[in-house]
Design an enzyme around this catalytic site. Structure first.
Site, mmCIF file in Angstrom:
data_model
loop_
_atom_site.group_PDB
_atom_site.id
_atom_site.type_symbol
_atom_site.label_atom_id
_atom_site.label_comp_id
_atom_site.label_asym_id
_atom_site.label_seq_id
_atom_site.Cartn_x
_atom_site.Cartn_y
_atom_site.Cartn_z
ATOM 1 N N PRO A 103 29.472 36.722 44.317
ATOM 2 C CA PRO A 103 28.547 35.656 44.624
ATOM 3 C C PRO A 103 29.247 34.312 44.732
ATOM 4 C CG PRO A 103 28.022 36.779 42.548
ATOM 5 C CD PRO A 103 29.411 37.093 42.920
ATOM 6 N N GLU A 104 28.964 33.628 45.783
ATOM 7 C CA GLU A 104 29.368 32.236 45.908
ATOM 8 C C GLU A 104 28.098 31.412 45.666
ATOM 9 O OE1 GLU A 104 31.954 31.418 49.255
ATOM 10 O OE2 GLU A 104 32.395 33.538 49.475
ATOM 11 N N HIS A 159 26.444 50.363 34.213
ATOM 12 C CA HIS A 159 26.864 48.985 34.483
ATOM 13 C C HIS A 159 25.756 47.952 34.259
ATOM 14 C CE1 HIS A 159 30.454 50.810 35.953
ATOM 15 N NE2 HIS A 159 29.911 51.272 37.047
ATOM 16 N N ARG A 186 32.314 45.483 37.814
ATOM 17 C CA ARG A 186 33.724 45.135 37.575
ATOM 18 C C ARG A 186 33.930 44.330 36.301
ATOM 19 N NH1 ARG A 186 36.043 43.093 43.255
ATOM 20 N NH2 ARG A 186 38.006 43.072 42.125
#
Length: 269
Positions: free
Chosen positions: A2-3, A90, A109
DNA sequence: ATGGTCCCCTGACCGC
DNA sequence: TGCGGTCAGGGGACCA
Protein backbone atom coordinates in the site's frame (compact mmCIF):
# COMPACT_ATOMS: atom_id res chain seq x y z
CA UNK A 1 1.82 -2.98 -1.21
CA UNK A 2 0.00 0.00 0.00
CA UNK A 3 1.09 3.48 -0.85
CA UNK A 4 -0.79 6.58 0.23
CA UNK A 5 -3.90 5.97 -1.94
CA UNK A 6 -4.31 2.42 -0.68
CA UNK A 7 -3.84 3.47 2.95
CA UNK A 8 -6.27 6.36 2.51
CA UNK A 9 -8.77 4.04 0.82
CA UNK A 10 -8.47 1.74 3.82
CA UNK A 11 -8.91 4.64 6.23
CA UNK A 12 -12.06 5.83 4.47
CA UNK A 13 -13.39 2.30 4.45
CA UNK A 14 -12.93 1.55 8.12
CA UNK A 15 -13.67 4.99 9.58
CA UNK A 16 -17.48 4.88 9.28
CA UNK A 17 -17.51 1.32 10.60
CA UNK A 18 -15.42 1.80 13.75
CA UNK A 19 -15.50 5.48 14.72
CA UNK A 20 -17.44 5.91 17.96
CA UNK A 21 -17.40 2.16 18.66
CA UNK A 22 -16.17 0.76 21.96
CA UNK A 23 -13.53 -1.98 21.86
CA UNK A 24 -14.54 -5.16 23.67
CA UNK A 25 -11.50 -7.36 22.99
CA UNK A 26 -8.13 -7.51 21.28
CA UNK A 27 -6.75 -10.78 19.89
CA UNK A 28 -3.16 -11.11 18.71
CA UNK A 29 -2.60 -14.49 17.05
CA UNK A 30 0.85 -13.62 15.67
CA UNK A 31 2.87 -10.89 17.30
CA UNK A 32 5.95 -11.26 15.13
CA UNK A 33 5.42 -8.48 12.63
CA UNK A 34 8.19 -6.08 11.66
CA UNK A 35 8.38 -5.28 15.34
CA UNK A 36 6.50 -7.21 18.02
CA UNK A 37 2.86 -6.13 18.23
CA UNK A 38 2.71 -3.75 21.19
CA UNK A 39 1.26 -5.34 24.35
CA UNK A 40 -0.14 -1.86 25.03
CA UNK A 41 -2.73 -2.54 22.35
CA UNK A 42 -4.73 -4.12 25.20
CA UNK A 43 -5.29 -0.59 26.48
CA UNK A 44 -7.93 -0.23 23.76
CA UNK A 45 -10.23 -2.67 25.55
CA UNK A 46 -13.05 -0.65 27.08
CA UNK A 47 -12.07 2.47 25.17
CA UNK A 48 -13.87 4.16 22.32
CA UNK A 49 -12.35 4.82 18.89
CA UNK A 50 -12.72 8.58 18.63
CA UNK A 51 -10.97 9.09 15.27
CA UNK A 52 -9.29 7.21 12.45
CA UNK A 53 -6.46 9.27 11.04
CA UNK A 54 -3.72 8.78 8.47
CA UNK A 55 -0.22 10.22 8.62
CA UNK A 56 1.98 9.17 5.70
CA UNK A 57 1.34 5.43 5.33
CA UNK A 58 0.47 5.00 9.01
CA UNK A 59 -3.10 4.60 10.22
CA UNK A 60 -3.86 5.99 13.67
CA UNK A 61 -6.75 4.63 15.69
CA UNK A 62 -7.27 7.25 18.36
CA UNK A 63 -8.82 6.60 21.76
CA UNK A 64 -8.87 8.70 24.91
CA UNK A 65 -6.10 6.50 26.30
CA UNK A 66 -3.76 6.67 23.35
CA UNK A 67 -3.48 5.57 19.75
CA UNK A 68 -2.82 2.36 17.91
CA UNK A 69 -0.36 2.96 15.07
CA UNK A 70 -0.87 0.53 12.20
CA UNK A 71 1.40 0.15 9.17
CA UNK A 72 0.44 -2.24 6.38
CA UNK A 73 3.97 -2.85 5.11
CA UNK A 74 4.05 -4.55 1.72
CA UNK A 75 1.23 -7.02 2.04
CA UNK A 76 -1.04 -5.84 4.84
CA UNK A 77 -4.76 -5.20 4.61
CA UNK A 78 -7.52 -4.33 7.08
CA UNK A 79 -11.11 -5.50 6.92
CA UNK A 80 -14.12 -5.10 9.13
CA UNK A 81 -15.85 -8.45 9.53
CA UNK A 82 -18.41 -10.09 11.79
CA UNK A 83 -16.77 -11.50 14.92
CA UNK A 84 -18.03 -14.98 14.05
CA UNK A 85 -16.02 -15.19 10.83
CA UNK A 86 -13.12 -17.57 11.44
CA UNK A 87 -9.68 -16.01 10.93
CA UNK A 88 -7.72 -17.26 7.95
CA UNK A 89 -4.02 -17.90 7.67
CA UNK A 90 -2.11 -14.61 8.09
CA UNK A 91 -5.00 -12.91 9.92
CA UNK A 92 -2.76 -11.80 12.78
CA UNK A 93 -4.69 -9.23 14.82
CA UNK A 94 -8.37 -8.60 15.64
CA UNK A 95 -9.85 -5.60 17.39
CA UNK A 96 -13.43 -6.45 18.35
CA UNK A 97 -16.27 -4.00 18.96
CA UNK A 98 -19.46 -3.93 20.96
CA UNK A 99 -21.63 -4.26 17.85
CA UNK A 100 -20.32 -7.71 16.95
CA UNK A 101 -17.83 -6.63 14.30
CA UNK A 102 -14.06 -6.66 14.36
CA UNK A 103 -11.21 -4.93 12.58
CA UNK A 104 -8.95 -7.67 11.23
CA UNK A 105 -5.35 -7.23 10.09
CA UNK A 106 -4.03 -9.66 7.50
CA UNK A 107 -0.37 -9.48 6.54
CA UNK A 108 1.24 -12.50 4.85
CA UNK A 109 4.74 -11.05 4.66
CA UNK A 110 4.60 -9.54 8.14
CA UNK A 111 6.38 -6.34 7.16
CA UNK A 112 3.60 -4.39 8.80
CA UNK A 113 3.43 -3.09 12.35
CA UNK A 114 0.98 -2.49 15.20
CA UNK A 115 2.38 -0.09 17.78
CA UNK A 116 1.05 2.10 20.55
CA UNK A 117 1.63 5.71 21.50
CA UNK A 118 0.08 8.34 23.73
CA UNK A 119 1.21 10.96 21.22
CA UNK A 120 1.52 9.22 17.87
CA UNK A 121 2.70 12.17 15.79
CA UNK A 122 5.70 12.39 18.13
CA UNK A 123 6.44 8.68 17.90
CA UNK A 124 9.98 7.94 16.76
CA UNK A 125 8.75 6.60 13.42
CA UNK A 126 6.50 9.58 12.67
CA UNK A 127 8.14 12.65 14.07
CA UNK A 128 10.73 13.16 11.31
CA UNK A 129 8.39 12.63 8.40
CA UNK A 130 8.17 15.21 5.64
CA UNK A 131 4.96 17.00 4.60
CA UNK A 132 1.90 15.28 3.24
CA UNK A 133 1.66 15.64 -0.56
CA UNK A 134 -1.63 17.51 -0.13
CA UNK A 135 -0.05 19.99 2.29
CA UNK A 136 0.21 23.38 0.53
CA UNK A 137 3.84 23.43 1.68
CA UNK A 138 4.59 20.67 -0.81
CA UNK A 139 5.25 22.54 -4.03
CA UNK A 140 7.96 23.26 -6.59
CA UNK A 141 9.77 25.74 -4.38
CA UNK A 142 9.91 23.23 -1.55
CA UNK A 143 11.11 20.32 -3.69
CA UNK A 144 13.68 22.46 -5.44
CA UNK A 145 15.05 23.59 -2.08
CA UNK A 146 15.19 20.04 -0.69
CA UNK A 147 16.95 18.82 -3.84
CA UNK A 148 19.61 21.50 -3.84
CA UNK A 149 23.06 19.96 -3.99
CA UNK A 150 21.69 16.41 -3.95
CA UNK A 151 23.09 13.90 -6.42
CA UNK A 152 20.68 11.04 -5.84
CA UNK A 153 18.22 10.05 -8.55
CA UNK A 154 15.11 12.20 -8.38
CA UNK A 155 13.03 9.06 -8.01
CA UNK A 156 14.86 8.16 -4.80
CA UNK A 157 14.34 11.71 -3.51
CA UNK A 158 10.63 11.44 -4.22
CA UNK A 159 10.45 8.18 -2.28
CA UNK A 160 12.34 9.59 0.73
CA UNK A 161 9.72 9.99 3.46
CA UNK A 162 11.75 12.77 5.08
CA UNK A 163 11.18 14.82 1.91
CA UNK A 164 7.54 13.94 1.22
CA UNK A 165 5.44 11.06 2.49
CA UNK A 166 3.21 8.55 0.82
CA UNK A 167 4.88 8.27 -2.57
CA UNK A 168 5.94 4.66 -3.04
CA UNK A 169 7.34 2.73 -5.94
CA UNK A 170 4.28 2.74 -8.18
CA UNK A 171 3.31 6.38 -7.89
CA UNK A 172 6.91 7.63 -8.06
CA UNK A 173 7.22 6.14 -11.55
CA UNK A 174 3.79 7.43 -12.53
CA UNK A 175 4.37 10.98 -11.28
CA UNK A 176 7.76 11.27 -12.98
CA UNK A 177 6.20 10.12 -16.22
CA UNK A 178 3.38 12.64 -15.90
CA UNK A 179 5.94 15.39 -15.22
CA UNK A 180 8.25 14.35 -18.07
CA UNK A 181 11.27 13.86 -15.80
CA UNK A 182 13.73 10.98 -16.17
CA UNK A 183 13.76 8.97 -12.93
CA UNK A 184 17.55 8.78 -12.88
CA UNK A 185 18.15 12.51 -13.26
CA UNK A 186 20.22 13.85 -10.34
CA UNK A 187 17.81 15.59 -7.99
CA UNK A 188 19.96 18.72 -7.77
CA UNK A 189 19.92 19.22 -11.52
CA UNK A 190 16.21 19.90 -12.03
CA UNK A 191 14.78 23.42 -12.32
CA UNK A 192 12.19 24.89 -10.02
CA UNK A 193 9.48 25.02 -12.73
CA UNK A 194 10.03 21.34 -13.46
CA UNK A 195 9.72 20.58 -9.75
CA UNK A 196 6.46 22.50 -9.78
CA UNK A 197 5.25 20.18 -12.53
CA UNK A 198 6.37 17.24 -10.45
CA UNK A 199 4.64 18.31 -7.24
CA UNK A 200 1.47 18.98 -9.24
CA UNK A 201 1.76 15.56 -10.85
CA UNK A 202 2.24 13.79 -7.51
CA UNK A 203 -0.88 15.41 -6.10
CA UNK A 204 -2.94 14.74 -9.20
CA UNK A 205 -1.91 11.09 -9.51
CA UNK A 206 -2.48 10.37 -5.83
CA UNK A 207 -5.88 12.08 -5.88
CA UNK A 208 -6.95 10.15 -8.97
CA UNK A 209 -5.73 6.88 -7.47
CA UNK A 210 -7.73 7.52 -4.29
CA UNK A 211 -10.75 8.15 -6.51
CA UNK A 212 -10.28 4.70 -8.04
CA UNK A 213 -9.91 3.04 -4.64
CA UNK A 214 -6.16 2.54 -5.04
CA UNK A 215 -4.11 0.12 -7.12
CA UNK A 216 -4.38 -3.64 -6.77
CA UNK A 217 -1.45 -5.41 -8.41
CA UNK A 218 -1.63 -8.64 -6.49
CA UNK A 219 -3.30 -8.54 -3.16
CA UNK A 220 -4.45 -5.11 -2.03
CA UNK A 221 -8.05 -5.06 -0.84
CA UNK A 222 -10.14 -2.47 0.95
CA UNK A 223 -12.18 -2.70 4.14
CA UNK A 224 -14.85 -4.66 2.27
CA UNK A 225 -12.28 -7.01 0.73
CA UNK A 226 -12.61 -5.42 -2.71
CA UNK A 227 -9.67 -4.47 -4.98
CA UNK A 228 -8.76 -0.99 -6.24
CA UNK A 229 -9.11 -0.14 -9.91
CA UNK A 230 -6.31 2.34 -10.58
CA UNK A 231 -4.21 -0.41 -12.10
CA UNK A 232 -5.96 0.16 -15.43
CA UNK A 233 -4.95 3.83 -15.28
CA UNK A 234 -1.24 3.23 -14.81
CA UNK A 235 0.76 4.77 -17.66
CA UNK A 236 4.12 3.08 -17.07
CA UNK A 237 4.25 0.94 -13.92
CA UNK A 238 4.42 -2.79 -14.64
CA UNK A 239 4.15 -2.03 -18.38
CA UNK A 240 7.67 -2.82 -19.61
CA UNK A 241 7.77 -3.14 -23.39
CA UNK A 242 4.28 -1.76 -23.87
CA UNK A 243 3.72 1.54 -25.65
CA UNK A 244 3.88 4.83 -23.77
CA UNK A 245 0.35 6.29 -23.74
CA UNK A 246 1.88 9.64 -24.69
CA UNK A 247 4.19 8.85 -27.59
CA UNK A 248 3.96 5.13 -28.25
CA UNK A 249 7.59 4.24 -27.67
CA UNK A 250 8.33 1.17 -25.59
CA UNK A 251 8.33 1.63 -21.83
CA UNK A 252 11.61 0.70 -20.19
CA UNK A 253 12.23 -1.04 -16.89
CA UNK A 254 15.38 -0.47 -14.87
CA UNK A 255 16.42 -0.79 -11.26
CA UNK A 256 16.98 2.36 -9.21
CA UNK A 257 17.78 2.07 -5.52
CA UNK A 258 16.91 -1.65 -5.51
CA UNK A 259 13.43 -0.94 -6.86
CA UNK A 260 11.91 -1.62 -10.27
CA UNK A 261 11.44 1.62 -12.16
CA UNK A 262 9.40 2.22 -15.31
CA UNK A 263 9.69 5.17 -17.65
CA UNK A 264 9.52 6.40 -21.23
CA UNK A 265 12.94 7.44 -22.52
CA UNK A 266 11.34 9.70 -25.11
CA UNK A 267 8.91 11.61 -22.87
CA UNK A 268 11.14 11.75 -19.80
CA UNK A 269 14.43 13.67 -19.79
C1' DA B 1 25.07 14.59 6.06
C1' DT B 2 24.86 11.67 1.90
C1' DG B 3 24.33 7.82 -0.94
C1' DG B 4 24.24 2.96 -1.55
C1' DT B 5 23.15 -1.84 -0.01
C1' DC B 6 20.98 -5.38 2.69
C1' DC B 7 17.31 -7.53 4.61
C1' DC B 8 12.94 -8.66 7.29
C1' DC B 9 8.89 -12.58 5.18
C1' DT B 10 5.60 -15.29 2.31
C1' DG B 11 3.49 -16.17 -2.02
C1' DA B 12 3.02 -15.97 -7.01
C1' DC B 13 4.92 -16.99 -11.15
C1' DC B 14 8.12 -18.84 -14.64
C1' DG B 15 11.12 -22.10 -16.89
C1' DC B 16 12.68 -26.65 -16.81
C1' DT C 1 3.18 -32.03 -10.59
C1' DG C 2 7.42 -30.69 -8.54
C1' DC C 3 11.48 -27.83 -7.90
C1' DG C 4 14.49 -23.98 -7.81
C1' DG C 5 15.10 -19.21 -8.96
C1' DT C 6 13.23 -14.53 -9.14
C1' DC C 7 10.48 -10.88 -7.91
C1' DA C 8 7.11 -8.05 -5.16
C1' DG C 9 3.55 -2.05 -3.51
C1' DG C 10 8.03 -0.50 2.57
C1' DG C 11 11.52 1.24 4.97
C1' DG C 12 14.85 0.81 9.02
C1' DA C 13 19.67 -0.42 9.86
C1' DC C 14 24.07 -0.26 8.55
C1' DC C 15 28.19 0.81 5.86
C1' DA C 16 31.83 3.84 3.59
Amino acid sequence: MPELPEVETTRRGIEPLIQGKTVTAVAVREKRLRWPVSPQLERLVGAQIVAVRRRAKYLLLDSERGSAIIHLGMSGSLRVVAIGIAPQRHDHVDIAFENGTCLRLRDPRRFGAVLWSRDPLQHKLLRSLGPEPFDPLFDGVYLHARARGRKIAVKSLLMDSRVVVGVGNIYASEALHAAGIHPRRPAGRISRPRYQRLSDAVREILARAIGFGGTTLRDFSNAQGKPGYFRHELAVYDRAGQPCPNCGSAIRQETIGQRSTYYCSRCQR
